[in-house]
Design a protein around this motif. Structure first.
Motif, PDB file in Angstrom:
ATOM      1  N   VAL A   1      -5.267  -0.310   2.765  1.00  0.00           N
ATOM      2  CA  VAL A   1      -4.875  -1.044   3.897  1.00  0.00           C
ATOM      3  C   VAL A   1      -3.219  -1.157   3.817  1.00  0.00           C
ATOM      4  CG1 VAL A   1      -5.631  -2.082   6.047  1.00  0.00           C
ATOM      5  CG2 VAL A   1      -6.889  -2.153   4.610  1.00  0.00           C
ATOM      6  N   LYS A   2      -2.522  -2.046   3.436  1.00  0.00           N
ATOM      7  CA  LYS A   2      -1.445  -2.752   3.484  1.00  0.00           C
ATOM      8  C   LYS A   2      -0.488  -1.487   3.355  1.00  0.00           C
ATOM      9  CE  LYS A   2      -0.889  -7.267   2.091  1.00  0.00           C
ATOM     10  NZ  LYS A   2      -1.352  -7.910   0.980  1.00  0.00           N
ATOM     11  N   ILE A   3      -0.814  -0.541   3.055  1.00  0.00           N
ATOM     12  CA  ILE A   3       0.574   0.226   2.871  1.00  0.00           C
ATOM     13  C   ILE A   3       0.682   1.412   4.152  1.00  0.00           C
ATOM     14  CG2 ILE A   3      -0.991   2.688   1.970  1.00  0.00           C
ATOM     15  CD1 ILE A   3       1.667   2.583  -0.406  1.00  0.00           C
ATOM     16  N   LYS A   4      -0.382   1.721   4.865  1.00  0.00           N
ATOM     17  CA  LYS A   4      -0.246   2.087   6.026  1.00  0.00           C
ATOM     18  C   LYS A   4      -0.294   1.231   7.265  1.00  0.00           C
ATOM     19  CE  LYS A   4      -1.261   5.646   7.026  1.00  0.00           C
ATOM     20  NZ  LYS A   4      -0.769   7.049   6.819  1.00  0.00           N
TER      21      LYS A   4
ATOM     22  N   ALA B   1       4.981  -3.506   0.015  1.00  0.00           N
ATOM     23  CA  ALA B   1       3.659  -3.177   0.341  1.00  0.00           C
ATOM     24  C   ALA B   1       3.014  -2.246  -1.194  1.00  0.00           C
ATOM     25  CB  ALA B   1       3.150  -2.950   1.816  1.00  0.00           C
TER      26      ALA B   1
ATOM     27  N   GLU C   1      -4.382   7.452   8.579  1.00  0.00           N
ATOM     28  CA  GLU C   1      -5.570   6.659   8.768  1.00  0.00           C
ATOM     29  C   GLU C   1      -5.885   6.008   8.100  1.00  0.00           C
ATOM     30  OE1 GLU C   1      -3.128   3.047   9.893  1.00  0.00           O
ATOM     31  OE2 GLU C   1      -5.071   1.970   9.050  1.00  0.00           O
TER      32      GLU C   1
ATOM     33  N   SER D   1      -4.880  -3.432  -0.544  1.00  0.00           N
ATOM     34  CA  SER D   1      -3.226  -3.465  -0.646  1.00  0.00           C
ATOM     35  C   SER D   1      -3.044  -1.320   0.043  1.00  0.00           C
ATOM     36  CB  SER D   1      -2.920  -3.155  -2.044  1.00  0.00           C
ATOM     37  OG  SER D   1      -3.317  -2.420  -2.885  1.00  0.00           O
TER      38      SER D   1
ATOM     39  N   LEU E   1      -0.178   6.889   1.735  1.00  0.00           N
ATOM     40  CA  LEU E   1       1.737   6.205   2.706  1.00  0.00           C
ATOM     41  C   LEU E   1       1.136   7.594   4.001  1.00  0.00           C
ATOM     42  CD1 LEU E   1       3.511   4.189   2.787  1.00  0.00           C
ATOM     43  CD2 LEU E   1       4.191   5.793   1.910  1.00  0.00           C
TER      44      LEU E   1
ATOM     45  N   VAL F   1      11.286   5.386   2.740  1.00  0.00           N
ATOM     46  CA  VAL F   1      10.494   3.876   2.925  1.00  0.00           C
ATOM     47  C   VAL F   1      10.922   2.753   3.030  1.00  0.00           C
ATOM     48  CG1 VAL F   1       8.294   4.434   2.122  1.00  0.00           C
ATOM     49  CG2 VAL F   1       9.842   3.924   0.258  1.00  0.00           C
ATOM     50  N   ALA F   2      10.401   1.528   3.663  1.00  0.00           N
ATOM     51  CA  ALA F   2      11.627   0.559   3.749  1.00  0.00           C
ATOM     52  C   ALA F   2      10.584  -0.724   4.374  1.00  0.00           C
ATOM     53  CB  ALA F   2      12.236   0.437   5.134  1.00  0.00           C
ATOM     54  N   GLU F   3      11.814  -2.043   4.166  1.00  0.00           N
ATOM     55  CA  GLU F   3      10.774  -3.078   4.379  1.00  0.00           C
ATOM     56  C   GLU F   3      11.068  -3.531   5.985  1.00  0.00           C
ATOM     57  OE1 GLU F   3       7.945  -5.651   3.135  1.00  0.00           O
ATOM     58  OE2 GLU F   3       9.601  -4.839   1.640  1.00  0.00           O
TER      59      GLU F   3
ATOM     60  N   GLN G   1       2.197  -1.549   6.812  1.00  0.00           N
ATOM     61  CA  GLN G   1       3.341  -2.455   6.561  1.00  0.00           C
ATOM     62  C   GLN G   1       4.650  -1.476   5.634  1.00  0.00           C
ATOM     63  OE1 GLN G   1       3.076  -5.877   3.829  1.00  0.00           O
ATOM     64  NE2 GLN G   1       1.578  -7.406   5.149  1.00  0.00           N
ATOM     65  N   VAL G   2       4.649  -0.835   5.487  1.00  0.00           N
ATOM     66  CA  VAL G   2       5.338  -0.090   5.277  1.00  0.00           C
ATOM     67  C   VAL G   2       6.302   0.859   6.998  1.00  0.00           C
ATOM     68  CG1 VAL G   2       6.726   2.080   3.951  1.00  0.00           C
ATOM     69  CG2 VAL G   2       4.618   0.013   2.897  1.00  0.00           C
TER      70      VAL G   2
ATOM     71  N   PRO H   1       9.166  -0.416  -0.704  1.00  0.00           N
ATOM     72  CA  PRO H   1       8.788  -2.107  -0.270  1.00  0.00           C
ATOM     73  C   PRO H   1       7.802  -2.630  -0.585  1.00  0.00           C
ATOM     74  CG  PRO H   1       9.144  -0.395   1.330  1.00  0.00           C
ATOM     75  CD  PRO H   1       9.337   0.211   0.119  1.00  0.00           C
TER      76      PRO H   1
ATOM     77  N   GLU I   1       3.150  -3.274  -4.146  1.00  0.00           N
ATOM     78  CA  GLU I   1       1.641  -3.880  -4.718  1.00  0.00           C
ATOM     79  C   GLU I   1       0.827  -2.680  -5.054  1.00  0.00           C
ATOM     80  OE1 GLU I   1       0.984  -7.545  -1.746  1.00  0.00           O
ATOM     81  OE2 GLU I   1      -1.047  -6.598  -2.187  1.00  0.00           O
ATOM     82  N   LEU I   2       0.922  -1.966  -3.921  1.00  0.00           N
ATOM     83  CA  LEU I   2      -0.153  -0.659  -4.107  1.00  0.00           C
ATOM     84  C   LEU I   2      -0.302   0.030  -5.407  1.00  0.00           C
ATOM     85  CD1 LEU I   2      -2.667   0.465  -3.494  1.00  0.00           C
ATOM     86  CD2 LEU I   2      -0.994   2.458  -2.353  1.00  0.00           C
TER      87      LEU I   2
ATOM     88  N   ASN J   1      -1.250  -2.070  -8.302  1.00  0.00           N
ATOM     89  CA  ASN J   1      -3.235  -2.050  -8.353  1.00  0.00           C
ATOM     90  C   ASN J   1      -3.756  -0.839  -8.476  1.00  0.00           C
ATOM     91  OD1 ASN J   1      -3.900  -4.861  -7.919  1.00  0.00           O
ATOM     92  ND2 ASN J   1      -2.842  -4.268  -5.424  1.00  0.00           N
TER      93      ASN J   1
END
Lengths: 202, 202
Positions: B49-52, A7, A38, B47, A34, B64-66, B54-55, A5, A10-11, A14
């Protein structure tokens, strides 16, 4: 490459840019984050943002600070006429962790490095000279034992020697030689030569 | 310990909790972030924050999936009757990076580990059985070559053998033995024994 995915990719990208973290570690870290609560992940992201917005630079020694002047420079018990010159804040942290040093610091922000276009004017050398008051002062040159660190120490030494100061400035360089716990057998030649040069009576 | 601004200490503490990052690396990373352009640092925090948020987790293979179903499970070119069972998503990533595998995956979410109170019911084993359709299927057990991974593979093998399936289920275990490039001299006894056991005609 595995299709992950966006996200995650991207991580990973980075994280890979961080020093000492390769593609494998970056992937491992991303998947760790992941599957981590949280709360911790949000806290980590928050503290990364905060380090850019909340940390100030001490206007005296150019180390990191909570306010305009850092805790060490504000500390009345610290000897202001004993200044230890280091390249980076992290070097100061290493010395502070040892403990026992009662002077203050001066963070240059690097070392003279012509290959990377870092000249004396890019470092806080003028600011160091400004700090020397009309009292006897000891300047400990604690730049790294690298070519750049040595050159920087030498440059500062010459600058200070040409200073028309009313007071006496004592300039010292941190000791170099065999690290504690090291075998002579495995030491490199430059270290051994320096260790012989720097021998002391016991 | 050196007295550092609260924001720095907080970030160091958070970074230290990451796997493979000790106090020294955490400090180094924190100071690296401190002196890195704002843009990158903000992007990194974002990125994380997003991994939690958006994934998603694929509802078929638990990778994992989009979306609700991952790209591999959606891929019509992939053989749905060839299922490679792995412990974690990162194992799937390692296999995908090798390339050449044309089946799908099934991520168990770990391995049976009584010491850490992980039983078969904590893993996606029931979900694996649900995936087996009335067609000939090959299940490749690619759990790790550890005690836990071996036990999990054995457990799944028994479960599948007791299944009253109309179709034939072929169960295989990934090969184990001497890693490519390794010297026999330095291999451990268990690896050598397994390598002898798993010898093949050439």
């Amino acid at each position: 490459m595995a299709k992950l995915p966006r996200a995650v990719t991207e991580l990973v990208n980075n994280l890979e840019r961080l020093p000492g973290i390769g593609p494998k570690s970056a992937t491992r870290l991303a998947f760790y984050l992941l599957t981590t609560p949280e709360e911790y992940v949000a806290g980590l992201a928050d503290s990364i943002v905060k380090i850019k917005s909340q940390v100030k630079i001490c206007q005296k020694c150019w180390s990191v600070a909570e306010d305009d002047i850092c805790e060490i420079c504000q500390d009345k018990a610290r000897d202001k006429n004993l200044i230890c010159v280091v390249e980076r804040v992290i070097d100061m942290v290493a010395l502070e962790n040892v403990g026992g040093y009662n002077g203050v610091y001066h963070v240059l922000g690097g070392a003279i490095n012509p290959l990377e276009h870092v000249g004396p004017e890019d470092l806080k050398i003028g600011e160091l000279i400004d700090r020397i008051r009309d009292e006897d002062t000891e300047i400990i040159l604690a730049t790294n034992s690298t070519m750049e660190g040595e050159a920087t120490a030498l440059y500062i030494k010459k600058k200070l020697e040409n200073l028309n100061s009313k007071s006496q400035i004592k300039i010292t360089r941190i000791g170099s030689g065999l690290p504690i716990g090291a075998d002579l057998e495995y030491a490199d030649q430059a270290t051994l030569a320096r260790a012989m040069e720097g021998r002391r009576e016991i």
